[in-house]
Scaffold this motif. Sequence first.
Motif, PDB file in Angstrom:
ATOM      1  N   ARG A  64      14.993  12.937  -1.011  1.00 58.15           N
ATOM      2  CA  ARG A  64      14.388  13.571   0.042  1.00 58.15           C
ATOM      3  C   ARG A  64      15.657  15.266  -0.516  1.00 58.15           C
ATOM      4  NH1 ARG A  64      12.403  13.438   4.510  1.00 58.15           N
ATOM      5  NH2 ARG A  64      12.742  11.413   4.989  1.00 58.15           N
TER       6      ARG A  64
ATOM      7  N   ASP B 275       8.089  17.637   2.519  1.00 62.08           N
ATOM      8  CA  ASP B 275       8.561  16.273   2.748  1.00 62.08           C
ATOM      9  C   ASP B 275       7.787  14.742   2.423  1.00 62.08           C
ATOM     10  OD1 ASP B 275       9.389  14.346   4.045  1.00 62.08           O
ATOM     11  OD2 ASP B 275      10.786  15.254   5.905  1.00 62.08           O
ATOM     12  N   GLN B 276       8.037  14.049   2.300  1.00 60.67           N
ATOM     13  CA  GLN B 276       7.130  12.749   1.418  1.00 60.67           C
ATOM     14  C   GLN B 276       7.574  10.965   2.287  1.00 60.67           C
ATOM     15  OE1 GLN B 276       5.040  12.918  -0.116  1.00 60.67           O
ATOM     16  NE2 GLN B 276       5.631  14.490  -1.340  1.00 60.67           N
TER      17      GLN B 276
ATOM     18  N   HIS C 146       9.943   8.934  -0.738  1.00 61.88           N
ATOM     19  CA  HIS C 146      10.580  10.066  -1.430  1.00 61.88           C
ATOM     20  C   HIS C 146      11.551   8.567  -1.960  1.00 61.88           C
ATOM     21  CE1 HIS C 146      10.586  13.402  -0.453  1.00 61.88           C
ATOM     22  NE2 HIS C 146      10.884  13.883   1.013  1.00 61.88           N
TER      23      HIS C 146
END
Length: 194
Positions: free
Chosen positions: A22, A74-75, A79
Amino acid sequence: MKLWGIASGLPDDVRRGIIPARDSTGGHDSSIAAWLHATGDRHPIVAGPDVDLTALGPCPERQILTQPALRDRDQGQWHGCRLRDLPPDDVRRWIDDPDFAPPDGESGRAAFERIGGWLDRLPGGTGALIVIARPAVIRALLIRCLGGSAEMMRRLDVPPSSRSEMSRHTGWRISAIGAPLACLPHKTGGSQPT
């Protein structure tokens, strides 16, 4: 208004099939600094918070702003994960379905709307800006300029270390997509990048 979209390098994890952590920034990219130096311009830079600007060095002659809206998707819990360790059906949906979001993450559509919303809110008369962001962010800006949707994100490639050019008069126009930064622009009677 003129907007140069500079696609940054990517973290090394990407080449190894890992979704970057992140807080990772894009790879150290000296080609961006070389391009900026060759153009000789002093236009303000707006950068995503996930790009590495250390290669630029100190730039007292130019304004550099960080814009949270220009960060990559945003994963969530993905992340730092290897793609091969994730459920194959989820990875397929992550690629193909703009409404899919990893656990605690952001859907492709939400990321597209966040990035496109920033572009939509740029006031008229802003002048010229240089946007330095990850390739997916530049891709979203280009698609938004064309009036496209999140579904188009998988249909356009913008390579790292490249430049794209957009301008707005009565509407948005695109004059370059993914030109290599190694192909430095010619100066044209002033300090404007071309």
